[in-house]
Write an enzyme that holds these catalytic residues in place. Structure first.
Site: not given
Ligand code: NAP
Length: 289
Positions: A15, A18, A168
């Site tokens: 991932g 983004s 989630y």
């Molecule tokens: N943001 C927060 O506040 C927060 C808080 C706690 C935990 N997290 C955790 O942090 C991690 C990253 O999340 P983020 O906030 O950075 O979200 P994000 O910006 O939506 O990034 C998610 C990443 O996962 C990829 N992804 C999603 N579905 C996929 C699939 N089927 N196959 C391959 N790649 C896939 C996305 O690819 P695409 O670009 O192609 O969509 C993107 O690169 C997650 O595990 C989330 O649970 C985030």
């Protein structure tokens, strides 16, 4: 001038196209690590790869896989093994949250598939490459939403009751259980594994299906209390590289501090049960390394 801190190291980031994964990949490359990018979009991956070159990182390697499918997650792991490099750092970061329930063509609920089962399968398959590195670290990106999870072993596809944070939070609780049980099994090896809550970061998470207007509105609200993506790597990068964490394994790390998770995440008998279910669901079994 001293060489970059991670020169000669290899890091896998899922991932990376983004949000937190992209910020982490950039930080790792900036510190000199060769990053193996595992992403579903080759176009987005090419853009990120260029940014990694721009920060002076070694030539990145890209693996294209839709991690909602176990067949693809396992193929991605096989492709990484075929590169034949030791893996020093594995960041299981790819994640999704869906307003509506989606079943994959393999019959799994999509959030559980991407956030929980894919990292389980990939990590177990990658253990031989992690074993080849000196003191490899696995970082499972979880979320503090684990605390509200209900893990129903009779309904892991969320057929009976679905709400956005149901699978989630369950997947994020699963990430912590996986971390604890894997750490127990890896005792006596040089490989450590920890789960990190990265803090609240303004990323694309949960915005996928919204209109442009809704994204702008949510963005404006989020922007009031969430950190910018550019800070999204802080906790994950710390977990992956900090000398303070040498030999530390099986822990929950929130906002760059080792913290005791709430009792729900310390139920190791449930962690073992989930492990067994995960082995039969993914078809990937533990083999001592
Ligand atoms: N943001 C927060 O506040 C927060 C808080 C706690 C935990 N997290 C955790 O942090 C991690 C990253 O999340 P983020 O906030 O950075 O979200 P994000 O910006 O939506 O990034 C998610 C990443 O996962 C990829 N992804 C999603 N579905 C996929 C699939 N089927 N196959 C391959 N790649 C896939 C996305 O690819 P695409 O670009 O192609 O969509 C993107 O690169 C997650 O595990 C989330 O649970 C985030």
């Amino acid at each position: 001038m001293s060489p970059p801190k991670l020169a000669g190291k290899n890091a896998v980031v899922t991932g990376p196209t983004s949000g937190i994964g992209r910020a982490t990949a950039l930080a790792l490359a900036g510190a000199g690590a060769r990053v193996i990018l595992v992403a579903r979009s080759s176009e987005k991956c090419a853009t990120v790869a260029q940014r990694l070159r721009d920060v002076g990182g070694p030539e990145p390697i890209t693996i294209i896989a839709d991690l909602s499918l176990l067949s693809e997650a396992k193929r991605a792991a096989d492709e990484i093994l075929a590169i034949d490099l030791p893996i020093d750092v594995l960041i299981n970061n790819a994640g999704v949250v869906n307003r509506h329930r989606i079943l994959t063509s393999e019959g799994l609920e999509q959030t559980m598939a991407v956030n929980y089962f894919a990292p389980f399968a990939m990590t177990l398959k990658l253990l031989p490459a992690l074993r080849r590195a000196e003191r490899a670290r696995i970082v499972n990106v979880t979320s503090n939403s684990y605390a509200i999870a209900r893990l129903d072993f009779d309904d892991l596809t969320f057929e009976r009751r679905y709400w956005m944070l149901g699978p989630y939070s369950a997947s994020k609780l699963g990430n912590i259980y996986f971390t604890r049980e894997l750490a127990r099994r890896l005792e006596g090896t040089d490989i450590t594994v920890n789960a990190t809550h990265p803090g609240l970061i303004f990323t694309n998470l949960g915005l996928g299906n919204n209109s442009h207007f809704a994204k702008k509105l949510i963005g404006a609200i989020w922007g009031l209390f969430a950190k910018d993506e550019s800070e999204g790597h802080t906790c994950v990068f710390w977990a992956a590289t900090s000398p303070e964490l040498e030999g530390v394994s099986g822990k929950y790390i929130a906002d760059s501090k080792v913290t005791a998770p709430k009792p729900i995440a310390r139920r190791d008998e449930i962690a073992r049960r989930l492990w067994e279910v995960s082995e039969s669901t993914t078809g990937v079994r533990w083999e001592a390394v």
